[in-house]
Design an enzyme around this catalytic site. Sequence first.
Site, mmCIF file in Angstrom:
data_model
loop_
_atom_site.group_PDB
_atom_site.id
_atom_site.type_symbol
_atom_site.label_atom_id
_atom_site.label_comp_id
_atom_site.label_asym_id
_atom_site.label_seq_id
_atom_site.Cartn_x
_atom_site.Cartn_y
_atom_site.Cartn_z
ATOM 1 N N GLY A 178 21.447 38.356 64.659
ATOM 2 C CA GLY A 178 22.657 37.545 64.771
ATOM 3 C C GLY A 178 22.473 36.337 65.671
ATOM 4 N N LYS A 209 34.719 33.633 64.623
ATOM 5 C CA LYS A 209 35.085 34.677 65.599
ATOM 6 C C LYS A 209 36.156 35.583 64.998
ATOM 7 C CE LYS A 209 36.137 35.466 70.464
ATOM 8 N NZ LYS A 209 35.006 36.398 70.584
ATOM 9 N N SER A 222 31.368 43.061 80.315
ATOM 10 C CA SER A 222 32.221 41.927 80.650
ATOM 11 C C SER A 222 32.633 41.203 79.385
ATOM 12 C CB SER A 222 31.489 40.957 81.586
ATOM 13 O OG SER A 222 32.315 39.842 81.885
ATOM 14 N N THR A 256 37.180 36.685 76.740
ATOM 15 C CA THR A 256 37.261 35.843 77.936
ATOM 16 C C THR A 256 38.705 35.558 78.305
ATOM 17 O OG1 THR A 256 35.157 34.820 77.363
ATOM 18 C CG2 THR A 256 36.534 33.655 78.949
ATOM 19 N N GLY A 294 21.427 43.987 67.461
ATOM 20 C CA GLY A 294 21.987 42.860 66.713
ATOM 21 C C GLY A 294 21.030 41.687 66.754
ATOM 22 N N HIS A 298 37.775 28.959 69.755
ATOM 23 C CA HIS A 298 36.428 29.360 69.350
ATOM 24 C C HIS A 298 36.160 28.928 67.914
ATOM 25 C CE1 HIS A 298 36.659 32.050 72.853
ATOM 26 N NE2 HIS A 298 35.337 32.090 72.796
ATOM 27 N N HIS A 299 34.911 29.069 67.518
ATOM 28 C CA HIS A 299 34.461 28.734 66.169
ATOM 29 C C HIS A 299 35.181 29.566 65.112
ATOM 30 C CE1 HIS A 299 32.114 32.495 66.293
ATOM 31 N NE2 HIS A 299 31.871 32.158 67.550
#
EC number: 1.17.1.8
Length: 268
Positions: A10, A159, A121, A166, A7, A155-156
């Site tokens: 990105g 997303k 994670s 998280t 990616g 978030h922005h």
Amino acid sequence: MGLVVVGAGGRMGQTLIRTIQSIEGAKLVGAIERSGSPFLGKDAGEVTGIGTLGVAITDDPLPVFAKAHGVLDFTSPAASVEFAGLAAQARIVHVIGTTGCSAEDDEKIRAAARHATIVKSGNMSLGVNLLSVLVQKAAEALGPEDFDIEILEMHHRHKVDAPSGTALLLGEAAARGRDIALADNSVRVRDGYTGPRETGAIGFATLRGGSVIGDHSVILAGTGERVVLSHHAEDRSIFARGAIKAALWAHGKKPGLYSMLDVLGLNT
């Protein structure tokens, strides 16, 4: 350690490429993009604006993986599953920061970890992983009869998954503290007449907008008092630094599925 960024064109891919240049012991040796990407054939350094690195972006990962020590992956669930299989073939490290994986995706990644050393994670930042330990301890100390747990994240606007990886990571930490299964005790949506809050439930609230990189708060609400544990991400490089730290830690470890808590020595 020779690292491949998948990616590569990105937001996170470019951040990873830039960050690798500043970390001792890490070197970019490959960059992957999807078929049809406008970045194919271009130099990874030029795409990120840091000058020529001599690493051309390609859509053929396996030959690149075969010459590398590890892969850094913040892509999509389907792509991460595919890359995990290729990392297993190449017997290399695979660091996965991709969120939104299904139970089936996770099972395939777990299978790949029989031959690849995988660190996965929902958040690669050091601060969030420390926060998860604090959340677990707080949830254990402040029981469900006295304190309700709500997790708020923002978030922005771009997303695509919710709740964030998280938020789910923090929810799992709270559930461990309470010795319950998050899947059986989480509330993801509230709308209309919901009735009173169920004791012991872990609630999630999701906000999307603007350019917010990532804000997370775990609220433990009692009668007459609230405890709020928060983390605010101000720069995507925190995730990149954490991912590279994870790759360096995993290099030379036996195949298996690890988390950032293992990397930081916080897994209890």
